[in-house]
Design a protein around this motif. Structure first.
Motif, PDB file in Angstrom:
ATOM      1  N   PRO A  10       0.825  -1.212   0.000  1.00 13.88           N
ATOM      2  CA  PRO A  10       0.000   0.000   0.000  1.00 13.88           C
ATOM      3  C   PRO A  10       0.862   1.267   0.000  1.00 13.88           C
ATOM      4  N   GLY A  11       0.223   2.367  -0.343  1.00 11.71           N
ATOM      5  CA  GLY A  11       0.885   3.658  -0.232  1.00 11.71           C
ATOM      6  C   GLY A  11       1.816   4.003  -1.377  1.00 11.71           C
ATOM      7  N   ALA A  12       1.603   3.397  -2.534  1.00 12.98           N
ATOM      8  CA  ALA A  12       2.428   3.745  -3.688  1.00 12.98           C
ATOM      9  C   ALA A  12       2.237   5.224  -4.013  1.00 12.98           C
ATOM     10  N   GLN A  13       3.242   5.806  -4.621  1.00  7.39           N
ATOM     11  CA  GLN A  13       3.196   7.225  -4.918  1.00  7.39           C
ATOM     12  C   GLN A  13       3.397   7.466  -6.403  1.00  7.39           C
ATOM     13  N   TRP A  14       2.604   8.378  -6.974  1.00  8.49           N
ATOM     14  CA  TRP A  14       2.750   8.800  -8.368  1.00  8.49           C
ATOM     15  C   TRP A  14       3.963   9.698  -8.516  1.00  8.49           C
ATOM     16  N   ILE A  15       4.427   9.808  -9.749  1.00  7.70           N
ATOM     17  CA  ILE A  15       5.291  10.912 -10.140  1.00  7.70           C
ATOM     18  C   ILE A  15       4.642  11.514 -11.379  1.00  7.70           C
ATOM     19  N   PRO A  16       4.470  12.827 -11.417  1.00  7.32           N
ATOM     20  CA  PRO A  16       3.855  13.447 -12.596  1.00  7.32           C
ATOM     21  C   PRO A  16       4.736  13.284 -13.840  1.00  7.32           C
ATOM     22  N   GLU A  17       4.111  13.123 -14.996  1.00  9.54           N
ATOM     23  CA  GLU A  17       4.833  12.865 -16.238  1.00  9.54           C
ATOM     24  C   GLU A  17       5.798  13.976 -16.624  1.00  9.54           C
ATOM     25  N   THR A  20      11.100  15.523 -13.498  1.00 15.92           N
ATOM     26  CA  THR A  20      12.372  15.087 -14.079  1.00 15.92           C
ATOM     27  C   THR A  20      12.756  13.670 -13.653  1.00 15.92           C
ATOM     28  N   VAL A  21      13.597  13.072 -14.467  1.00 21.08           N
ATOM     29  CA  VAL A  21      14.151  11.757 -14.158  1.00 21.08           C
ATOM     30  C   VAL A  21      14.950  11.829 -12.855  1.00 21.08           C
ATOM     31  N   LEU A  22      15.649  12.933 -12.634  1.00 20.74           N
ATOM     32  CA  LEU A  22      16.392  13.103 -11.378  1.00 20.74           C
ATOM     33  C   LEU A  22      15.455  13.012 -10.184  1.00 20.74           C
ATOM     34  N   ARG A  23      14.317  13.675 -10.256  1.00 22.18           N
ATOM     35  CA  ARG A  23      13.343  13.625  -9.151  1.00 22.18           C
ATOM     36  C   ARG A  23      12.808  12.211  -8.974  1.00 22.18           C
ATOM     37  N   ALA A  24      12.583  11.500 -10.078  1.00 17.30           N
ATOM     38  CA  ALA A  24      12.123  10.108  -9.991  1.00 17.30           C
ATOM     39  C   ALA A  24      13.151   9.262  -9.251  1.00 17.30           C
ATOM     40  N   ALA A  25      14.423   9.434  -9.586  1.00 15.61           N
ATOM     41  CA  ALA A  25      15.483   8.674  -8.915  1.00 15.61           C
ATOM     42  C   ALA A  25      15.538   9.014  -7.429  1.00 15.61           C
ATOM     43  N   GLN A  26      15.368  10.271  -7.103  1.00  7.28           N
ATOM     44  CA  GLN A  26      15.373  10.675  -5.693  1.00  7.28           C
ATOM     45  C   GLN A  26      14.192  10.074  -4.940  1.00  7.28           C
ATOM     46  N   LEU A  27      13.017  10.080  -5.561  1.00  6.87           N
ATOM     47  CA  LEU A  27      11.839   9.474  -4.929  1.00  6.87           C
ATOM     48  C   LEU A  27      12.028   7.976  -4.734  1.00  6.87           C
ATOM     49  N   MET A  28      12.572   7.301  -5.737  1.00  2.00           N
ATOM     50  CA  MET A  28      12.829   5.862  -5.602  1.00  2.00           C
ATOM     51  C   MET A  28      13.767   5.599  -4.432  1.00  2.00           C
ATOM     52  N   ARG A  29      14.805   6.408  -4.331  1.00  7.16           N
ATOM     53  CA  ARG A  29      15.739   6.266  -3.210  1.00  7.16           C
ATOM     54  C   ARG A  29      15.019   6.481  -1.874  1.00  7.16           C
ATOM     55  N   ALA A  35      10.447   1.276  -8.802  1.00  8.57           N
ATOM     56  CA  ALA A  35       9.554   1.730  -9.864  1.00  8.57           C
ATOM     57  C   ALA A  35       8.544   2.726  -9.312  1.00  8.57           C
ATOM     58  N   LEU A  36       8.127   3.639 -10.176  1.00 11.54           N
ATOM     59  CA  LEU A  36       7.100   4.611  -9.816  1.00 11.54           C
ATOM     60  C   LEU A  36       6.060   4.688 -10.926  1.00 11.54           C
ATOM     61  N   PRO A  37       4.788   4.634 -10.559  1.00  4.67           N
ATOM     62  CA  PRO A  37       3.755   4.904 -11.557  1.00  4.67           C
ATOM     63  C   PRO A  37       3.855   6.369 -11.977  1.00  4.67           C
ATOM     64  N   VAL A  38       3.599   6.625 -13.252  1.00  6.21           N
ATOM     65  CA  VAL A  38       3.651   7.979 -13.796  1.00  6.21           C
ATOM     66  C   VAL A  38       2.224   8.425 -14.081  1.00  6.21           C
ATOM     67  N   SER A  39       1.897   9.649 -13.648  1.00 10.15           N
ATOM     68  CA  SER A  39       0.533  10.154 -13.832  1.00 10.15           C
ATOM     69  C   SER A  39       0.511  11.314 -14.823  1.00 10.15           C
ATOM     70  N   ASP A  40      -0.637  11.446 -15.489  1.00  3.39           N
ATOM     71  CA  ASP A  40      -0.841  12.611 -16.339  1.00  3.39           C
ATOM     72  C   ASP A  40      -1.380  13.752 -15.474  1.00  3.39           C
ATOM     73  N   THR A  68      15.503  15.920 -18.186  1.00  2.90           N
ATOM     74  CA  THR A  68      14.699  14.956 -18.937  1.00  2.90           C
ATOM     75  C   THR A  68      13.421  14.624 -18.171  1.00  2.90           C
ATOM     76  N   PRO A  69      12.243  14.806 -18.798  1.00  2.00           N
ATOM     77  CA  PRO A  69      10.992  14.436 -18.116  1.00  2.00           C
ATOM     78  C   PRO A  69      10.821  12.917 -18.089  1.00  2.00           C
ATOM     79  N   VAL A  70      10.186  12.413 -17.050  1.00  2.00           N
ATOM     80  CA  VAL A  70       9.976  10.968 -16.950  1.00  2.00           C
ATOM     81  C   VAL A  70       9.109  10.454 -18.096  1.00  2.00           C
ATOM     82  N   SER A  71       8.295  11.318 -18.690  1.00  2.00           N
ATOM     83  CA  SER A  71       7.449  10.885 -19.812  1.00  2.00           C
ATOM     84  C   SER A  71       8.290  10.363 -20.977  1.00  2.00           C
ATOM     85  N   ARG A  72       9.544  10.792 -21.082  1.00  3.00           N
ATOM     86  CA  ARG A  72      10.427  10.300 -22.146  1.00  3.00           C
ATOM     87  C   ARG A  72      10.762   8.816 -21.945  1.00  3.00           C
ATOM     88  N   LEU A  73      10.647   8.331 -20.717  1.00  2.00           N
ATOM     89  CA  LEU A  73      11.034   6.960 -20.393  1.00  2.00           C
ATOM     90  C   LEU A  73       9.858   5.986 -20.375  1.00  2.00           C
TER      91      LEU A  73
END
Length: 139
Positions: A10-17, A20-29, A35-40, A68-73
């Motif tokens: 439970p408690g998964a967190q979105w990352i907005p599309e 940045t990829v850097l922010r995604a990596a920081q959130l994963m850490r 992995a993070l679900p990406v939201s529109d 780089t936006p996470v939407s690119r990935l």
């Protein structure tokens, strides 16, 4: 009958599309996830970004993770499962699409959790887990 909500993390967190990829990596850490679900913009699932995506599709391609936006990935059609789905439906979805992580969505189409291989390993019989591994990792 075991449901997706019973085995999910439970408690998964979105990352907005547009994040940045850097922010995604920081959130994963910070969340200790791979992995993070990406939201529109409407907080609807539009993809998933994994730590492997960051390395292979950003770093190895010499992209700047801070620009780089996470939407690119994100690629393909995102898969998900309703929270009240039977565990066999969870397995079928993961097996058919050869995916290792599956977002769990409530009746209002909001993210409520994620199911990973580790979650399956903790909740499934050895027989069911063996079938899953064989189908997902078969060449």
């Amino acid at each position: 009958m075991t449901k997706a909500a019973d085995i999910m993390h439970p408690g998964a967190q979105w990352i907005p599309e547009n994040e940045t990829v850097l922010r995604a990596a920081q959130l994963m850490r910070d969340l200790e996830v791979g992995a993070l679900p990406v939201s529109d913009s409407n907080e609807r699932l539009c993809g998933i970004v994994t730590d492997r995506d960051i390395v292979i599709d950003c770093i190895a391609d010499n992209c700047d993770p801070s620009q780089t936006p996470v939407s690119r990935l994100t690629k393909g059609t995102p898969r998900w499962i309703p929270a009240d789905a039977d565990v066999r439906d969870v397995l079928r979805e993961m097996e058919q699409h050869k995916i290792r992580r599956l977002p769990v969505i409530d009746k209002n189409k909001r993210l409520v959790g994620m199911i990973s291989e580790a979650d399956l390993a903790h909740h499934l019989s050895d027989d069911l887990l063996g079938e899953f591994v064989e189908k997902v990792y078969a060449q």
